[in-house]
Design an enzyme around this catalytic site. Structure first.
Site, mmCIF file in Angstrom:
data_model
loop_
_atom_site.group_PDB
_atom_site.id
_atom_site.type_symbol
_atom_site.label_atom_id
_atom_site.label_comp_id
_atom_site.label_asym_id
_atom_site.label_seq_id
_atom_site.Cartn_x
_atom_site.Cartn_y
_atom_site.Cartn_z
ATOM 1 N N LEU A 34 0.823 -1.234 0.000
ATOM 2 C CA LEU A 34 0.000 0.000 0.000
ATOM 3 C C LEU A 34 0.847 1.269 0.000
ATOM 4 C CD1 LEU A 34 -2.808 -1.107 2.530
ATOM 5 C CD2 LEU A 34 -2.799 -1.319 0.035
ATOM 6 N N SER A 125 10.118 -1.212 -18.747
ATOM 7 C CA SER A 125 9.679 0.095 -19.239
ATOM 8 C C SER A 125 10.468 0.517 -20.461
ATOM 9 C CB SER A 125 9.880 1.140 -18.119
ATOM 10 O OG SER A 125 9.715 2.436 -18.639
ATOM 11 N N TYR A 150 15.382 5.371 -11.450
ATOM 12 C CA TYR A 150 14.209 4.507 -11.712
ATOM 13 C C TYR A 150 14.466 3.678 -12.973
ATOM 14 C CZ TYR A 150 9.987 3.076 -14.012
ATOM 15 O OH TYR A 150 9.067 2.321 -14.694
ATOM 16 N N LYS A 154 15.168 -0.635 -13.724
ATOM 17 C CA LYS A 154 14.517 -1.509 -14.718
ATOM 18 C C LYS A 154 15.578 -2.218 -15.566
ATOM 19 C CE LYS A 154 10.292 -0.798 -13.560
ATOM 20 N NZ LYS A 154 9.541 -1.891 -12.893
ATOM 21 N N ASN A 199 2.469 12.219 -13.998
ATOM 22 C CA ASN A 199 2.207 11.817 -15.383
ATOM 23 C C ASN A 199 1.166 12.732 -16.038
ATOM 24 O OD1 ASN A 199 2.678 8.571 -14.154
ATOM 25 N ND2 ASN A 199 3.997 9.483 -15.688
HETATM 26 C C1 WQD Z 1 4.401 12.243 -20.913
HETATM 27 C C2 WQD Z 1 4.643 13.519 -21.692
HETATM 28 C C3 WQD Z 1 6.003 15.114 -20.515
HETATM 29 C C4 WQD Z 1 3.163 15.969 -17.331
HETATM 30 C C5 WQD Z 1 6.856 7.997 -17.567
HETATM 31 C C6 WQD Z 1 7.950 7.153 -17.056
HETATM 32 C C7 WQD Z 1 7.979 5.851 -17.796
HETATM 33 C C8 WQD Z 1 6.630 5.201 -17.757
HETATM 34 C C9 WQD Z 1 5.567 6.146 -18.312
HETATM 35 C C10 WQD Z 1 6.707 3.668 -15.912
HETATM 36 C C11 WQD Z 1 6.074 14.024 -21.571
HETATM 37 C C12 WQD Z 1 4.600 15.652 -20.747
HETATM 38 C C13 WQD Z 1 3.794 15.443 -18.447
HETATM 39 C C14 WQD Z 1 2.733 17.326 -17.341
HETATM 40 C C15 WQD Z 1 3.555 17.547 -19.577
HETATM 41 N N1 WQD Z 1 6.301 4.849 -16.445
HETATM 42 N N2 WQD Z 1 3.973 16.216 -19.547
HETATM 43 N N3 WQD Z 1 2.949 18.061 -18.479
HETATM 44 O O1 WQD Z 1 7.725 10.747 -18.723
HETATM 45 O O2 WQD Z 1 6.827 9.730 -20.901
HETATM 46 O O3 WQD Z 1 7.103 8.311 -18.902
HETATM 47 O O4 WQD Z 1 5.630 7.330 -17.501
HETATM 48 O O5 WQD Z 1 7.202 2.749 -16.465
HETATM 49 O O6 WQD Z 1 8.940 5.049 -17.173
HETATM 50 O O7 WQD Z 1 9.148 7.837 -17.309
HETATM 51 O O8 WQD Z 1 5.293 10.026 -18.936
HETATM 52 O O9 WQD Z 1 3.148 11.099 -18.408
HETATM 53 O O10 WQD Z 1 5.241 11.905 -17.191
HETATM 54 O O11 WQD Z 1 4.934 12.450 -19.597
HETATM 55 O O12 WQD Z 1 3.739 18.239 -20.601
HETATM 56 O O13 WQD Z 1 2.168 17.868 -16.367
HETATM 57 O O14 WQD Z 1 3.818 14.543 -21.143
HETATM 58 O O15 WQD Z 1 6.965 16.134 -20.705
HETATM 59 O O16 WQD Z 1 6.435 14.614 -22.799
HETATM 60 P P1 WQD Z 1 6.817 9.799 -19.421
HETATM 61 P P2 WQD Z 1 4.619 11.390 -18.439
#
Ligand code: WQD
Length: 337
Positions: A34, A125, A150, A154, A199
């Site tokens: 949790l 990932s 992180y 992986k 995210n």
């Molecule tokens: C997506 C895009 C941001 C938030 C991560 C992990 C990866 C996997 C998937 C686990 C990017 C942009 C984001 C915001 C934005 N997770 N963004 N404003 O970084 O691609 O991947 O999640 O396995 O390991 O690294 O995902 O959703 O953070 O970003 O513009 O408030 O959205 O810059 O281009 P990411 P994300």
């Protein structure tokens, strides 16, 4: 009846995978401490499938607890989700990430070896590729220097598993997820970010719900058609189903190598601005956003070549981006009330 242990089974991807496992007739045991999920998810899973999974609140860093679990529970396969997964946080707390993500994997594999459990699915990932030289990304793309602790956990995790398959009867599949989004059609389970969402999609839905003032678009000067970064957004239920076909591949000994890797994405890339426009279309909500500086560590573009997953696993993402974004919004609306 085949019993499957799902670690992190109350988490976002874990809970959706438990539902699909139960739909397929598997007997599921969940271990979850949790640390990034809520016990309410257990009842929500039960309300979807009508079957309450067995649940143990165990921290996989606790070696004795892991040993006790395997001494008292018989399982035929393990799907391992439990890990810390916030990229930014991992940069600030690397030792927490190495201790948690690596030691829990090692203790799990040690007990599987001791109890002759040979079927293992690992949550990996697309982060392992860094900024790939070629798009779409194939499984033989070079593994690049990890941008974050992180991502490194992986990469190290895959190496630990590979070495273990060479030294034992372990058969393993690592699924390299692209960007999981959306929620189950019942809107009873979905993404439950704690605090400010890291995210994109949960930040989008919370902005639409009025919980967040405005979405910041991280970077509008990328070398992409509209200047914003591109990712491969896959519906979490499609991703969950990839775990089922992978587990069956191992249980039926249809694997070609004792350690296999598959990219799990849609094969399509979408930019942040395209996500915003699509979300506005499917939700009917206007999103307030501003263009700001790039986020440290972000890459320009990533989307999967899913040929191997399609041909070897017989798996393909079925749900559209529109369906995924709408399901995320339907889920968010249940959280407001
Ligand atoms: C997506 C895009 C941001 C938030 C991560 C992990 C990866 C996997 C998937 C686990 C990017 C942009 C984001 C915001 C934005 N997770 N963004 N404003 O970084 O691609 O991947 O999640 O396995 O390991 O690294 O995902 O959703 O953070 O970003 O513009 O408030 O959205 O810059 O281009 P990411 P994300």
């Amino acid at each position: 009846m085949c019993t499957v242990l799902v670690t992190g089974g109350l988490g976002f991807i874990g809970s959706h995978t438990v539902v699909e496992l139960q739909n397929e007739g598997f007997d599921v045991i969940i271990i979850d401490n949790l640390s990034n999920s809520s016990i309410s998810v257990l009842d929500n899973i039960t309300s979807i499938t009508g079957i309450k999974p067995a649940y143990f609140n165990i921290d996989l860093k606790n070696k004795e607890a892991v040993q006790h679990f395997f001494n008292t529970n018989a399982v035929q396969g393990v799907i391992h989700f439990a890990a810390y997964k916030a990229v930014g946080e991992s940069v600030l707390k690397p030792l927490d990430y190495y201790e948690n993500n690596i030691s829990s994997l090692v203790y799990l594999l040690q007990e599987m070896q001791k109890h002759q459990i040979h079927n293992f699915i690992f949550s990996s990932s697309c982060t392992v590729y860094g900024q790939a030289d070629k798009l779409p990304i194939t499984e033989d793309a070079p593994i690049k220097f990890a941008e974050s602790p992180y991502g490194n956990t992986k990469q190290i995790g895959e190496e630990i598993i590979f070495d273990t398959t060479k030294a034992s009867h372990l058969k393993a599949i690592a699924l390299r997820y692209f960007n999981p989004i959306g929620a189950h059609k019942s809107a009873k389970i979905g993404e439950l970010p704690i605090g400010i969402p890291q995210n994109l999609i949960p930040f989008v839905t919370q902005t639409a719900a009025g919980i967040r003032e405005e979405l910041s678009v991280f970077g509008s000067d990328y070398p992409t058609p509209d200047g914003t970064a591109i990712r491969d957004y896959i519906h979490v239920v499609d991703l969950a189903k990839a775990h089922i076909v992978s587990l069956k591949r191992l249980l039926n000994n249809n694997h070609k190598k004792t350690f296999e890797v598959f990219n799990i994405g849609t094969g399509k890339g979408n930019s942040v601005l395209e996500i915003i426009k699509t979300f506005e279309k499917v939700s009917g909500k206007k999103l307030k956003y501003k263009l700001v500086e790039r986020r440290e560590g972000d890459i320009t573009a990533a989307y999967a070549d899913t040929t191997i997953a399609n041909t070897e696993l017989g798996w393909k993402a079925e749900q559209t981006l529109e369906e995924a974004l709408l399901s995320a919004w339907e889920w968010q609306k249940t959280l407001i009330t």
